[in-house]
Design a protein around this motif. Sequence first.
Motif, PDB file in Angstrom:
ATOM      1  N   ASP A  30     -58.615 -62.743  40.559  1.00  0.00           N
ATOM      2  CA  ASP A  30     -58.150 -62.378  41.899  1.00  0.00           C
ATOM      3  C   ASP A  30     -58.977 -61.187  42.370  1.00  0.00           C
ATOM      4  N   ILE A  31     -60.054 -61.488  43.101  1.00  0.00           N
ATOM      5  CA  ILE A  31     -60.945 -60.428  43.579  1.00  0.00           C
ATOM      6  C   ILE A  31     -61.211 -60.608  45.072  1.00  0.00           C
ATOM      7  N   ASP A  32     -61.728 -59.558  45.695  1.00  0.00           N
ATOM      8  CA  ASP A  32     -62.140 -59.622  47.096  1.00  0.00           C
ATOM      9  C   ASP A  32     -63.505 -60.312  47.131  1.00  0.00           C
ATOM     10  N   GLU A  33     -63.590 -61.433  47.836  1.00  0.00           N
ATOM     11  CA  GLU A  33     -64.839 -62.191  47.875  1.00  0.00           C
ATOM     12  C   GLU A  33     -65.602 -62.002  49.181  1.00  0.00           C
ATOM     13  N   THR A  34     -65.361 -60.898  49.849  1.00  0.00           N
ATOM     14  CA  THR A  34     -66.047 -60.615  51.106  1.00  0.00           C
ATOM     15  C   THR A  34     -67.487 -60.184  50.829  1.00  0.00           C
ATOM     16  N   PRO A  35     -68.457 -60.858  51.456  1.00  0.00           N
ATOM     17  CA  PRO A  35     -69.853 -60.417  51.287  1.00  0.00           C
ATOM     18  C   PRO A  35     -70.055 -59.024  51.872  1.00  0.00           C
ATOM     19  N   ARG A  36     -70.923 -58.259  51.238  1.00  0.00           N
ATOM     20  CA  ARG A  36     -71.264 -56.925  51.745  1.00  0.00           C
ATOM     21  C   ARG A  36     -72.260 -57.066  52.886  1.00  0.00           C
ATOM     22  N   LYS A  37     -72.250 -56.100  53.771  1.00  0.00           N
ATOM     23  CA  LYS A  37     -73.178 -56.112  54.912  1.00  0.00           C
ATOM     24  C   LYS A  37     -74.616 -56.193  54.399  1.00  0.00           C
ATOM     25  N   GLY A  38     -75.351 -57.179  54.875  1.00  0.00           N
ATOM     26  CA  GLY A  38     -76.749 -57.349  54.512  1.00  0.00           C
ATOM     27  C   GLY A  38     -76.992 -57.968  53.145  1.00  0.00           C
ATOM     28  N   GLU A  39     -75.918 -58.348  52.436  1.00  0.00           N
ATOM     29  CA  GLU A  39     -76.068 -58.927  51.096  1.00  0.00           C
ATOM     30  C   GLU A  39     -76.684 -60.322  51.193  1.00  0.00           C
ATOM     31  N   ILE A  40     -77.720 -60.554  50.417  1.00  0.00           N
ATOM     32  CA  ILE A  40     -78.370 -61.859  50.464  1.00  0.00           C
ATOM     33  C   ILE A  40     -77.668 -62.827  49.504  1.00  0.00           C
ATOM     34  N   PRO A  41     -77.731 -64.128  49.801  1.00  0.00           N
ATOM     35  CA  PRO A  41     -76.950 -65.114  49.054  1.00  0.00           C
ATOM     36  C   PRO A  41     -77.079 -65.086  47.530  1.00  0.00           C
ATOM     37  N   PRO A  42     -78.300 -65.015  46.947  1.00  0.00           N
ATOM     38  CA  PRO A  42     -78.339 -65.027  45.471  1.00  0.00           C
ATOM     39  C   PRO A  42     -77.672 -63.795  44.849  1.00  0.00           C
ATOM     40  N   HIS A  43     -77.833 -62.639  45.482  1.00  0.00           N
ATOM     41  CA  HIS A  43     -77.195 -61.419  44.971  1.00  0.00           C
ATOM     42  C   HIS A  43     -75.681 -61.516  45.085  1.00  0.00           C
ATOM     43  N   TYR A  44     -75.218 -62.086  46.179  1.00  0.00           N
ATOM     44  CA  TYR A  44     -73.782 -62.258  46.374  1.00  0.00           C
ATOM     45  C   TYR A  44     -73.200 -63.173  45.292  1.00  0.00           C
ATOM     46  N   ALA A  45     -73.854 -64.309  45.013  1.00  0.00           N
ATOM     47  CA  ALA A  45     -73.368 -65.233  43.984  1.00  0.00           C
ATOM     48  C   ALA A  45     -73.293 -64.539  42.630  1.00  0.00           C
ATOM     49  N   CYS A  46     -74.327 -63.780  42.281  1.00  0.00           N
ATOM     50  CA  CYS A  46     -74.349 -63.072  40.995  1.00  0.00           C
ATOM     51  C   CYS A  46     -73.257 -62.008  40.929  1.00  0.00           C
ATOM     52  N   ARG A  47     -73.073 -61.279  42.005  1.00  0.00           N
ATOM     53  CA  ARG A  47     -72.035 -60.243  42.033  1.00  0.00           C
ATOM     54  C   ARG A  47     -70.657 -60.858  41.890  1.00  0.00           C
ATOM     55  N   MET A  48     -70.415 -61.978  42.577  1.00  0.00           N
ATOM     56  CA  MET A  48     -69.099 -62.613  42.499  1.00  0.00           C
ATOM     57  C   MET A  48     -68.810 -63.105  41.076  1.00  0.00           C
ATOM     58  N   ALA A  49     -69.776 -63.758  40.437  1.00  0.00           N
ATOM     59  CA  ALA A  49     -69.569 -64.243  39.070  1.00  0.00           C
ATOM     60  C   ALA A  49     -69.281 -63.068  38.126  1.00  0.00           C
ATOM     61  N   ALA A  50     -70.051 -61.994  38.269  1.00  0.00           N
ATOM     62  CA  ALA A  50     -69.860 -60.825  37.404  1.00  0.00           C
ATOM     63  C   ALA A  50     -68.505 -60.168  37.646  1.00  0.00           C
TER      64      ALA A  50
END
Length: 190
Positions: A30-50
């Motif tokens: 149960d985490i906040d899955e909101t992308p950060r401003k300017g976050e690019i898709p591959p970094h977002y996917a990696c951050r969410m998994a981690a």
Amino acid sequence: MRLILASASPRRLDLLKRIGVTPDAVVPADIDETPRKGEIPPHYACRMAAEKAAAVQASEAGALILAADTVVAAGRRILPKAETEAEARQALGLLSGRRHRVHSAVTLIDASGTARHRLSTSVVAFKRFEETELDAYLTTGEWRGKAGGYAIQGHAEALVRFLSGSHSGVIGLPLYETRALLRAVGYSLG
């Protein structure tokens, strides 16, 4: 070794079974899955998994924690999970007739707390949709809750004219990368 899948996705559970893996427990993060401003898709996917893995590891110390996240991207734009037919129609309209990327990240935290990460990026291209094809796909309801408004393992697969990369990654869990992570920590594969 006790293995916890940090995901509510039945597709990820099914994909794990393909490589002979049955988790000991499924504990959705149960985490906040909101992308950060300017976050690019591959970094977002990696951050969410981690972040998913870390959130579950906090209550499951000593176990292997496996988490994943899949992002459909049109350029630098992260397409959300479609919750309404209008959102699915908009996403599929954007993807119609063009290539897009699907980034599927996997994180495995071992019993000592060490995190290992892998990213699979696939390129997918749909045919240019005729309005009747789009309408027919939307009536299936497969798009509900799916990144980019489609499930490649369903009716949408017949509309894909090109795929380069990991089919299982587009579904939601890249099996090659997942298997490599599990083998690296000595997990016995069936």
